[in-house]
Design an enzyme around this catalytic site. Structure first.
Site, PDB file in Angstrom:
ATOM      1  N   LYS A 204      20.251  37.823  73.891  1.00  0.00           N
ATOM      2  CA  LYS A 204      19.134  37.004  74.392  1.00  0.00           C
ATOM      3  C   LYS A 204      18.313  36.371  73.270  1.00  0.00           C
ATOM      4  CE  LYS A 204      18.891  38.558  79.087  1.00  0.00           C
ATOM      5  NZ  LYS A 204      18.257  39.366  80.109  1.00  0.00           N
ATOM      6  N   ARG A 238      23.145  46.266  80.446  1.00  0.00           N
ATOM      7  CA  ARG A 238      23.994  45.137  80.861  1.00  0.00           C
ATOM      8  C   ARG A 238      24.354  44.354  79.599  1.00  0.00           C
ATOM      9  NH1 ARG A 238      23.387  39.796  82.197  1.00  0.00           N
ATOM     10  NH2 ARG A 238      24.625  39.028  83.952  1.00  0.00           N
TER      11      ARG A 238
END
Ligand code: HH2
Length: 261
Positions: A204, A238
């Site tokens: 991210k 995740r």
């Protein structure tokens, strides 16, 4: 939890597994790498994205779900649409992972109708199209906790049993670098809500801001974030890079740091 994005436009792997055959092969690979849950999604929720049509989302997700359920690991579907939830659960999926925390009409009922299905309720501030345009909070931890607590209450009221639910603070979803880090440092406090935590840090933007690395060079940062997330109480991480994360967690557990160790 290994990520299978059946999308042309995901932020880190858009188009890599956009064809069903590629996505199915990716599922096989993640299982060989030791994944515990496959998470299949047909909507990119990267900043600036807009949802696909229902027909496109169903066409992307269902053939891959049908293959994934033959592989012997739990299968999650990453969607906000009740129609996609219902079709995927009907096809044998085990979990609904909803970045909109079952807020779209019909979503609570779609999950409640499958008594054995798990669900992840995630916090997002706004919608992907605009969520990164100067997000504001008075107190990010308190606001995320209040939202997740309220969605948890709604899910319980809809007949979804507590043991079926996990919560996710939603790193990167309508949050600045400072918001993400404030939440991360206090992540364990969200355990007071009751359910286990699932978190997604993989590749991210915040990891790019911390390291100066572009999205294709964030593997070490992603593994570091996954371990830090587990240290701060996450039960499910995740990730895109399953093999590397599984290895790191094996060492973590061997060192006696894991919950099961
Ligand atoms: N992050 C993404 C998508 N789904 N679900 C949960 N529960 N938690 C997350 O942090 C999360 C999520 C975004 O990552 P990715 O799937 O790699 O990208 P895109 O949304 O562009 O497909």
């Amino acid at each position: 939890m290994g990520i299978v994005n059946v999308t042309p436009d995901s932020f880190s792997d858009g188009g890599h597994h956009a064809a069903a055959s590629q996505a199915c092969a990716h599922c096989d690979r993640l299982v060989a790498e030791g994944v515990d849950i496959l998470d299949i999604g047909g909507e990119s929720t990267r900043p600036g994205s807009v949802p696909p049509s229902l027909a496109d989302e169903l066409d992307r997700v269902l053939p891959v779900v049908r293959h994934a359920v033959t592989l012997g690991v739990p299968v999650s579907v990453d969607t906000s649409r009740p129609e996609v939830m219902a079709a995927a659960l009907q096809a044998g999926a085990d979990i609904v992972n909803d970045v909109r925390a079952l807020q779209w009409p019909g979503a609570l009922a779609a999950v409640a109708a499958h008594a054995g299905a798990g669900v992840c309720l995630m916090h997002m501030h706004g919608e992907p199209a605009t969520m990164q345009q100067a997000p504001q909070y008075e107190d990010v931890l308190a606001e995320v906790a209040a939202f997740l607590g309220q969605r948890l209450k709604q899910a319980l009221a809809a007949g979804i049993a507590a043991e079926r639910i996990v919560l996710d603070p939603g790193y990167g979803f309508g949050k600045s670098l400072e918001h993400n880090l404030a939440l991360f440092r206090a992540q364990e406090q969200l355990l007071a809500l009751g359910p286990p935590l699932l978190v997604g840090w993989s590749r991210k933007g915040t990891l790019g801001q911390l390291t100066g690395r572009p999205v294709d060079q964030r593997l070490p940062a992603s593994v570091g974030a996954a371990l830090a997330a587990v240290a701060r109480g996450a039960r499910i991480v995740r990730v895109h890079d399953v093999a590397a994360t599984v290895d790191a967690l094996k060492v973590w557990n061997a060192a006696g740091l894991g919950a099961a160790a």
